[in-house]
Design a protein around this motif. Sequence first.
Motif, PDB file in Angstrom:
ATOM      1  N   VAL A   1       7.870   0.196  -8.016  1.00 12.88           N
ATOM      2  CA  VAL A   1       7.102   1.366  -7.199  1.00 12.88           C
ATOM      3  C   VAL A   1       7.679   2.428  -8.093  1.00 12.88           C
ATOM      4  CG1 VAL A   1       6.052   0.384  -5.140  1.00 12.88           C
ATOM      5  CG2 VAL A   1       8.392   1.524  -5.319  1.00 12.88           C
ATOM      6  N   GLY A   2       7.086   3.412  -8.438  1.00  9.53           N
ATOM      7  CA  GLY A   2       7.443   4.709  -9.110  1.00  9.53           C
ATOM      8  C   GLY A   2       7.303   5.873  -8.079  1.00  9.53           C
ATOM      9  N   VAL A   3       8.274   6.887  -8.005  1.00  8.34           N
ATOM     10  CA  VAL A   3       7.981   8.045  -7.204  1.00  8.34           C
ATOM     11  C   VAL A   3       7.917   9.135  -8.040  1.00  8.34           C
ATOM     12  CG1 VAL A   3       9.248   9.410  -5.403  1.00  8.34           C
ATOM     13  CG2 VAL A   3       9.532   6.846  -5.599  1.00  8.34           C
ATOM     14  N   ASN A   4       6.996  10.190  -7.670  1.00  4.98           N
ATOM     15  CA  ASN A   4       6.547  11.303  -8.221  1.00  4.98           C
ATOM     16  C   ASN A   4       6.745  12.562  -7.037  1.00  4.98           C
ATOM     17  OD1 ASN A   4       5.586  13.019 -10.241  1.00  4.98           O
ATOM     18  ND2 ASN A   4       3.435  13.103  -8.973  1.00  4.98           N
ATOM     19  N   TYR A   5       7.057  13.524  -7.688  1.00  7.30           N
ATOM     20  CA  TYR A   5       6.810  14.797  -6.775  1.00  7.30           C
ATOM     21  C   TYR A   5       5.756  15.889  -7.195  1.00  7.30           C
ATOM     22  CZ  TYR A   5      11.355  12.931  -5.192  1.00  7.30           C
ATOM     23  OH  TYR A   5      12.282  11.968  -4.555  1.00  7.30           O
ATOM     24  N   ARG A   6       4.664  16.015  -6.475  1.00  6.10           N
ATOM     25  CA  ARG A   6       3.803  16.833  -6.998  1.00  6.10           C
ATOM     26  C   ARG A   6       4.226  18.101  -7.255  1.00  6.10           C
ATOM     27  NH1 ARG A   6       2.020  14.811  -2.884  1.00  6.10           N
ATOM     28  NH2 ARG A   6       1.433  16.886  -1.803  1.00  6.10           N
ATOM     29  N   ASP A   7       3.628  18.714  -8.600  1.00  5.76           N
ATOM     30  CA  ASP A   7       3.732  20.190  -8.767  1.00  5.76           C
ATOM     31  C   ASP A   7       5.592  20.481  -8.983  1.00  5.76           C
ATOM     32  OD1 ASP A   7       1.278  20.576  -8.495  1.00  5.76           O
ATOM     33  OD2 ASP A   7       1.314  20.996  -6.463  1.00  5.76           O
ATOM     34  N   SER A   8       6.247  19.465  -9.544  1.00  2.69           N
ATOM     35  CA  SER A   8       7.597  19.809  -9.594  1.00  2.69           C
ATOM     36  C   SER A   8       8.048  18.635 -10.948  1.00  2.69           C
ATOM     37  CB  SER A   8       8.366  19.173  -8.388  1.00  2.69           C
ATOM     38  OG  SER A   8       9.553  19.110  -8.337  1.00  2.69           O
ATOM     39  N   ILE A   9       9.048  19.138 -11.417  1.00  3.04           N
ATOM     40  CA  ILE A   9       9.857  18.398 -12.408  1.00  3.04           C
ATOM     41  C   ILE A   9      10.906  17.784 -11.900  1.00  3.04           C
ATOM     42  CG2 ILE A   9       8.781  19.894 -14.307  1.00  3.04           C
ATOM     43  CD1 ILE A   9      11.630  21.585 -14.496  1.00  3.04           C
TER      44      ILE A   9
ATOM     45  N   SER B   1       2.525  13.228   4.392  1.00  4.34           N
ATOM     46  CA  SER B   1       1.781  13.373   5.577  1.00  4.34           C
ATOM     47  C   SER B   1       2.789  14.699   6.250  1.00  4.34           C
ATOM     48  CB  SER B   1       2.146  12.011   6.462  1.00  4.34           C
ATOM     49  OG  SER B   1       3.599  11.852   6.884  1.00  4.34           O
ATOM     50  N   LYS B   2       2.501  14.792   7.620  1.00  4.23           N
ATOM     51  CA  LYS B   2       3.212  16.000   8.158  1.00  4.23           C
ATOM     52  C   LYS B   2       4.550  15.472   8.721  1.00  4.23           C
ATOM     53  CE  LYS B   2      -1.104  17.540  10.577  1.00  4.23           C
ATOM     54  NZ  LYS B   2      -1.559  17.730  11.872  1.00  4.23           N
ATOM     55  N   ASN B   3       4.969  14.343   8.584  1.00  2.94           N
ATOM     56  CA  ASN B   3       6.481  14.043   9.035  1.00  2.94           C
ATOM     57  C   ASN B   3       7.094  13.270   7.660  1.00  2.94           C
ATOM     58  OD1 ASN B   3       5.607  14.393  11.627  1.00  2.94           O
ATOM     59  ND2 ASN B   3       4.345  12.473  11.736  1.00  2.94           N
ATOM     60  N   ASN B   4       6.634  12.841   6.547  1.00  2.47           N
ATOM     61  CA  ASN B   4       7.376  12.355   5.576  1.00  2.47           C
ATOM     62  C   ASN B   4       6.627  12.759   4.461  1.00  2.47           C
ATOM     63  OD1 ASN B   4       5.786   9.510   4.401  1.00  2.47           O
ATOM     64  ND2 ASN B   4       5.332   9.977   6.506  1.00  2.47           N
ATOM     65  N   GLY B   5       7.479  12.315   3.175  1.00  2.00           N
ATOM     66  CA  GLY B   5       6.934  12.622   1.784  1.00  2.00           C
ATOM     67  C   GLY B   5       6.466  11.236   1.022  1.00  2.00           C
ATOM     68  N   GLY B   6       5.797  10.441   1.714  1.00  2.00           N
ATOM     69  CA  GLY B   6       5.415   9.321   1.310  1.00  2.00           C
ATOM     70  C   GLY B   6       6.061   7.942   1.379  1.00  2.00           C
ATOM     71  N   ARG B   7       5.583   6.740   1.738  1.00  2.00           N
ATOM     72  CA  ARG B   7       5.945   5.684   2.069  1.00  2.00           C
ATOM     73  C   ARG B   7       5.325   4.402   1.592  1.00  2.00           C
ATOM     74  NH1 ARG B   7       5.922   6.757   8.431  1.00  2.00           N
ATOM     75  NH2 ARG B   7       8.183   7.840   8.635  1.00  2.00           N
TER      76      ARG B   7
ATOM     77  N   ILE C   1       0.901  -1.162   0.079  1.00  2.00           N
ATOM     78  CA  ILE C   1       0.050   0.076   0.115  1.00  2.00           C
ATOM     79  C   ILE C   1       0.757   1.156   0.018  1.00  2.00           C
ATOM     80  CG2 ILE C   1      -1.753   1.226   1.258  1.00  2.00           C
ATOM     81  CD1 ILE C   1      -2.567  -1.466   2.446  1.00  2.00           C
ATOM     82  N   ALA C   2       0.675   1.961  -1.028  1.00  2.25           N
ATOM     83  CA  ALA C   2       1.590   3.140  -1.088  1.00  2.25           C
ATOM     84  C   ALA C   2       0.835   4.515  -0.565  1.00  2.25           C
ATOM     85  CB  ALA C   2       1.870   3.593  -2.713  1.00  2.25           C
ATOM     86  N   THR C   3       1.516   5.597   0.007  1.00  2.00           N
ATOM     87  CA  THR C   3       1.025   6.654   0.635  1.00  2.00           C
ATOM     88  C   THR C   3       1.678   8.002  -0.092  1.00  2.00           C
ATOM     89  OG1 THR C   3       2.681   6.925   2.445  1.00  2.00           O
ATOM     90  CG2 THR C   3       0.839   5.498   2.805  1.00  2.00           C
ATOM     91  N   SER C   4       0.715   9.060   0.323  1.00  3.23           N
ATOM     92  CA  SER C   4       1.410  10.466  -0.321  1.00  3.23           C
ATOM     93  C   SER C   4       1.863  11.088   0.819  1.00  3.23           C
ATOM     94  CB  SER C   4       0.269  11.060  -0.980  1.00  3.23           C
ATOM     95  OG  SER C   4       0.348  12.250  -1.554  1.00  3.23           O
TER      96      SER C   4
ATOM     97  N   GLN D   1       8.053  16.868   0.983  1.00  6.31           N
ATOM     98  CA  GLN D   1       6.566  16.973   1.437  1.00  6.31           C
ATOM     99  C   GLN D   1       5.705  16.548   0.220  1.00  6.31           C
ATOM    100  OE1 GLN D   1       4.805  17.517   4.653  1.00  6.31           O
ATOM    101  NE2 GLN D   1       6.740  16.571   5.166  1.00  6.31           N
ATOM    102  N   ASN D   2       6.411  16.668  -1.042  1.00  7.97           N
ATOM    103  CA  ASN D   2       5.510  16.623  -2.185  1.00  7.97           C
ATOM    104  C   ASN D   2       5.862  15.263  -2.858  1.00  7.97           C
ATOM    105  OD1 ASN D   2       8.089  17.072  -2.921  1.00  7.97           O
ATOM    106  ND2 ASN D   2       7.566  18.427  -4.784  1.00  7.97           N
ATOM    107  N   ALA D   3       6.391  14.252  -2.194  1.00  4.51           N
ATOM    108  CA  ALA D   3       6.805  13.058  -2.689  1.00  4.51           C
ATOM    109  C   ALA D   3       5.848  12.039  -2.459  1.00  4.51           C
ATOM    110  CB  ALA D   3       7.964  12.498  -2.086  1.00  4.51           C
ATOM    111  N   GLU D   4       5.410  11.157  -3.440  1.00  5.88           N
ATOM    112  CA  GLU D   4       4.268  10.363  -3.305  1.00  5.88           C
ATOM    113  C   GLU D   4       4.611   9.245  -4.310  1.00  5.88           C
ATOM    114  OE1 GLU D   4       0.796  12.371  -4.731  1.00  5.88           O
ATOM    115  OE2 GLU D   4       1.421  12.424  -6.633  1.00  5.88           O
ATOM    116  N   ILE D   5       3.886   8.135  -3.932  1.00  2.54           N
ATOM    117  CA  ILE D   5       4.166   6.644  -4.745  1.00  2.54           C
ATOM    118  C   ILE D   5       2.762   6.465  -4.991  1.00  2.54           C
ATOM    119  CG2 ILE D   5       4.324   4.270  -4.919  1.00  2.54           C
ATOM    120  CD1 ILE D   5       6.147   4.630  -2.225  1.00  2.54           C
ATOM    121  N   ALA D   6       2.502   6.589  -6.745  1.00  4.29           N
ATOM    122  CA  ALA D   6       1.217   6.352  -7.419  1.00  4.29           C
ATOM    123  C   ALA D   6       0.757   5.109  -7.043  1.00  4.29           C
ATOM    124  CB  ALA D   6       1.451   6.646  -8.786  1.00  4.29           C
ATOM    125  N   ASN D   7       1.361   4.002  -7.288  1.00  2.00           N
ATOM    126  CA  ASN D   7       0.898   2.613  -6.983  1.00  2.00           C
ATOM    127  C   ASN D   7       2.043   1.583  -7.246  1.00  2.00           C
ATOM    128  OD1 ASN D   7      -0.804   0.719  -6.489  1.00  2.00           O
ATOM    129  ND2 ASN D   7      -2.637   1.402  -8.116  1.00  2.00           N
TER     130      ASN D   7
END
Length: 281
Positions: A213-221, A167-173, A162-165, A196-202
């Motif tokens: 798993v792929g890692v994305n950074y929202r609103d960023s290149i 949180s207050k403490n991390n940028g995705g796990r 299960i991937a997360t986006s 803070q803008n890191a996330e795993i899509a799936n």
Amino acid sequence: DDWHMDGKDPYRTKYVDDTELNPVILFKARLKLGWSTSQVLAVGDYFYVVASTPNRDNLFGLSRGTYLYRIPIDFNFQGNYSRSQQVEDLLKKGARWVRITDYVQSYSSPTYDPVTGLFYVGVGERVYVVDEDPFTRKPYVFDFNARLTASPLMVGNDLFAIATSTSKNNGGRLYLVKGLGSGRVSFARWSVSTLQNAEIANATKTDGDGIGVGVNYRDSIRQGRYAVFDVKDNGFGSKPSLSFRWKEPFTAETGVAAHGIYYGGNLYFAEKYGGIYSLRA
């Protein structure tokens, strides 16, 4: 002029007469269930879908909340049906719903385990468990303390990635959770980033016990990353294991915002600039 145009126009679009399709596709109904980004699951004689509604302005007049709906595949739909007639027919044929929570945003599709007959539904920061028969919510809940943007991926016996986006403490796990369907939970996790803008899509299932798993950074290149893990199930009551299959994650030109596919021993995925990658898993 030097590229293939399926649609015979500059936009590569075309129209097909329904009667040419096999089977013929016909419009059946539009059911106002609520706001949803959920894919629809077909299990047995029913469709299952997650939807959120802020008020009672929905087909069944349900109060605010997020629901897992069960819709019979063989319901009747006539253009002159009133709302009450449509609801009556749906209920007669087994339409039901389970209220998951009063939170009204869900970015996860339900996942079904055919062995246990359980659905796993991510809403907000939690994953909930729903029994197929009787169609009720079980008391088991796992709180990730971070927004879920992906569906639980079943990788073993009551074992889910299960991937997360953010949180207050991390940028995705990435979490590996064992025993959620039985209430005997243990888990392992991999932190993506401190940003803070890191996330795993799936996560994507590969061969054997592997997941990508792929890692994305929202609103960023910012450059994205792609990693493959080996999963080890250590049984109920024991923490599952995650280990890198590759020496280090692969670096993409920018973020990987959608999950990939596994085919023929390769993982295929795209980054936000439109580049498509094929990596040997």
